[in-house]
Design an enzyme around this catalytic site. Structure first.
Site, PDB file in Angstrom:
ATOM      1  N   ASN A 101      35.353  45.496  29.129  1.00 55.33           N
ATOM      2  CA  ASN A 101      35.934  44.182  29.390  1.00 55.33           C
ATOM      3  C   ASN A 101      37.449  44.259  29.241  1.00 55.33           C
ATOM      4  O   ASN A 101      37.983  44.231  28.142  1.00 55.33           O
ATOM      5  CB  ASN A 101      35.343  43.160  28.408  1.00 55.33           C
ATOM      6  N   ASN A 106      38.511  36.205  32.351  1.00 54.15           N
ATOM      7  CA  ASN A 106      37.639  35.971  33.510  1.00 54.15           C
ATOM      8  C   ASN A 106      36.155  36.017  33.149  1.00 54.15           C
ATOM      9  O   ASN A 106      35.299  36.030  34.027  1.00 54.15           O
ATOM     10  CB  ASN A 106      37.951  36.978  34.634  1.00 54.15           C
ATOM     11  N   GLY A 127      30.769  40.513  30.525  1.00 55.20           N
ATOM     12  CA  GLY A 127      32.222  40.400  30.614  1.00 55.20           C
ATOM     13  C   GLY A 127      32.951  41.624  31.145  1.00 55.20           C
ATOM     14  O   GLY A 127      34.171  41.595  31.329  1.00 55.20           O
ATOM     15  N   ASP A 129      34.566  44.329  33.676  1.00 54.93           N
ATOM     16  CA  ASP A 129      35.288  43.970  34.895  1.00 54.93           C
ATOM     17  C   ASP A 129      36.110  45.143  35.453  1.00 54.93           C
ATOM     18  O   ASP A 129      36.133  46.234  34.873  1.00 54.93           O
ATOM     19  CB  ASP A 129      36.180  42.739  34.636  1.00 54.93           C
ATOM     20  N   ASP A 294      22.530  50.443  49.547  1.00 57.89           N
ATOM     21  CA  ASP A 294      21.386  50.022  48.740  1.00 57.89           C
ATOM     22  C   ASP A 294      20.141  49.855  49.616  1.00 57.89           C
ATOM     23  O   ASP A 294      20.240  49.541  50.795  1.00 57.89           O
ATOM     24  CB  ASP A 294      21.747  48.676  48.077  1.00 57.89           C
ATOM     25  N   GLU A 323      20.356  54.876  49.642  1.00 54.01           N
ATOM     26  CA  GLU A 323      19.428  54.955  48.509  1.00 54.01           C
ATOM     27  C   GLU A 323      18.020  55.076  49.071  1.00 54.01           C
ATOM     28  O   GLU A 323      17.540  54.159  49.738  1.00 54.01           O
ATOM     29  CB  GLU A 323      19.527  53.690  47.643  1.00 54.01           C
TER      30      GLU A 323
HETATM   31 CA    CA Z   1      36.014  40.093  31.657  1.00 53.72          CA
END
Ligand code: CA
Length: 578
Positions: A101, A106, A127, A129, A294, A323
């Site tokens: 994080n 954000n 969280g 990022d 994917d 994949e």
């Molecule tokens: Ca964050």
């Protein structure tokens, strides 16, 4: 660019009532399509070779005196991506919500459908990022990483479990909880400056049901519909099976992956165009070098061929790998281009994820030696490489975000761990290491969140920081150093990844193979026994070629190459011969 005729999808309340004109010198409107939903207009434009960087001005004239203007910017080209990846580009895979994080500002975005950020809840966002990844690029360098695959970062404005990223709600926007489009571009620029290539995770099979084009659908033909909710059968082999029923094939391709993931009908030409243009746009905008696709077997395969071809026409070195979580080498190889199988059309797909080698290594390290067990399972799996045009492009791995952690699978056995890492790093293919494997993160994949735990030290205030030697235990440092030594060696020996592989049929629960080119020879030896063993080297004469000495890559010690070699119980040696 190669693609000069593009489609724009305009959205506005009852937009079809307006008359549209375009003010531009070198770009013209070629065709206007009115989809069934009156809120959309599909406009095909032709961009001339002489078009300069400028805003195209679209004017919508209605009852009001002044027309509504929409500006569409044509930008100068600034391509930094499209480099592609190969077997020298050791890959690191990051599950972005759970790595680090870097921006607590954000963690929760007001107004979004999910506003829970709770590290004690496996299904909630934690969280992590893009800034957190940027903050740890030195760590990737330390491990010798040369390409970075991050699970999807585009907006997933879903009400629940939006953290995983596979239910997109806007294909043109990085989820604000991860950062912004500009920050993602900045990450990629910084990766490129360090010689790390960028792999973006893309999904063509489905969107999240909060996607703006699902909440207000341009044309019902963009999705597959059933009288009541119908799941795919998840049976990729029916696409390959000469005896498969049409019912099973249709269910595989058109059934929904999950209730909240509407299944896209890529046979619709406008949707197909939308998906292809978006994919080209990200490469150009953010400097992407490869796509990991994917659920590759689930979308319409003719569309996938069209998409792969379109991207490679624009960026000839770009690499796409699918994949393919399937059973059997022939099913896996079926999806790749120019394979040894009789296929109606080329997929234009260079590579797939190598689940077959993953099965072979994880099973092989856990079973007693036998006719087709242990190292023989690995050796026999590799013999199926005859099916591929380029098996060196297969992306190999020991675990990932959907699979039990490797360290748990092998019973937390350090010797097996080292053998597994050595197999991954020295057999053919593009090796991919899942975040945390190097510091012995563990757990079985039930539920998924158990294998997507936070990287300790990625959050301020964590009890320990596993990004540093001081924060790791002695045992974690031992494995980390092993992974680092092999990664750095790979990075400094750029001949290695594409060199030839020669393997010998495993005997007495030992396995010996060589990687070699004209100037180099590396001998890899494994002992799966609980006792030490002395193996005669004369069997390998065609590869040793009388070289008298070597350097043990792991210990850094000089080795004399005699007629035989002792291998410690359950161990691996990697020796460069001179
Ligand atoms: Ca964050």
């Amino acid at each position: 660019m190669t693609h000069k005729r593009i489609e724009l999808l305009f959205n506005g309340n009852n937009i079809q009532q307006y008359t549209l004109t375009l003010e531009a010198t070198n770009t013209t409107i070629e065709k206007i399509t009115l989809p069934p939903n009156k809120n959309y207009l599909i406009v095909e434009i032709a961009i001339s070779q002489n078009q300069k960087a400028e805003d195209l001005r679209f004017l919508f004239k209605g009852k009001r005196k002044k027309p509504i203007e929409f500006r569409y910017p044509i930008l100068s080209r600034d391509t930094k991506g499209g480099q592609g990846i190969d077997a020298n580009d050791l890959m690191y895979m990051i599950f972005p919500d759970r790595f680090s994080n870097g921006d607590t500002g954000n963690d929760v975005i007001a107004g979004m459908n999910e506003t829970t950020c709770d590290r004690n809840n496996g299904y909630a966002r934690h969280g992590g990022d893009v800034q957190g990844i940027i903050n740890h690029l030195d760590y990737l360098d330390e491990l010798g990483i040369k390409s970075l695959w991050i699970n999807p970062l585009v907006e997933n404005n879903q009400p629940k479990t939006s953290y995983h990223g596979y239910a997109a709600t806007d294909l043109y926007k990085i989820d604000p909880r991860f950062g912004s489009n500009e920050l993602y571009k900045s990450l990629n620029t910084q990766c490129h400056q360090r010689g790390i290539k960028v792999v973006t995770d893309v999904v063509y099979n489905h969107w999240g049901n909060e996607h703006h084009l699902y909440k207000d659908i341009p044309d019902s033909n963009w999705f597959h519909w059933f009288p009541k909710f119908t799941k795919t059968n998840y049976r990729a082999e029916v696409l390959v099976d000469p005896y498969a029923s049409q019912a099973d094939k249709t269910l595989m391709s058109d059934g929904w992956f999950d209730k909240h993931m509407p299944d896209l009908n890529q046979q619709d030409p406008h949707l197909a165009k939308y998906l292809i243009q978006n994919s080209i746009w990200w490469v150009e905008f953010a400097g992407v070098d490869a796509y990991r696709i994917d659920t590759y077997a689930y979308p319409d395969q003719k569309f996938m061929s069209q998409l792969n071809d379109a991207i490679r026409k624009e960026y000839p070195n770009f690499v796409l790998f699918g994949e393919t979580w399937v059973q059997g080498s022939s099913v896996q190889a079926y999806f790749t281009e120019a394979n040894g199988l009789n296929k109606a059309f080329s997929s234009h797909l260079q590579s797939v994820t190598d689940f077959q080698l993953y099965y072979a290594i994880t099973k092989g390290l856990n079973e007693p030696f036998g006719w087709e067990e242990s190292f023989r399972r690995i050796q026999m799996t590799l013999s199926h490489d005859v099916l591929y045009k380029d098996p060196y492009r297969l992306v190999t791995f020991l675990d990932n975000h959907d699979l039990s952690r490797f360290y748990s699978v092998i019973g937390e056995d350090d010797a097996k761990f080292k053998m597994g890492i050595a197999l991954l790093y020295t057999l053919r293919g593009i090796p991919c290491i899942y975040y945390g494997t190097e510091i012995l993160m563990k757990n079985f994949c039930d539920p998924d969140s158990k294998v997507r735990e936070d990287f300790q030290g990625g959050w301020q205030g964590d009890a320990s920081n596993k990004f540093t030697a001081e924060g790791r235990t002695e045992k974690e440092n031992e494995t980390f150093d092993f992974v680092k030594t092999l990664g750095q060696w790979r990075k400094n020996n750029s001949w290695f990844g594409l060199s030839k592989l020669t393997q010998f049929v495993p005997e007495e629960n030992t396995y010996v193979y060589f990687r070699h080119d004209k100037a180099h020879t590396v001998m890899c030896l494994y002992n799966g026994n609980d006792e030490e063993i002395t193996i005669k080297l004369d069997r390998f004469a065609e590869c040793i070629k009388g070289k008298p000495s070597g350097l043990d890559i792991i210990t850094g010690q000089r080795v004399t190459i005699d007629t035989s070699m002792m291998l410690a119980p359950k161990s691996v040696r990697i020796i460069e011969l001179y």
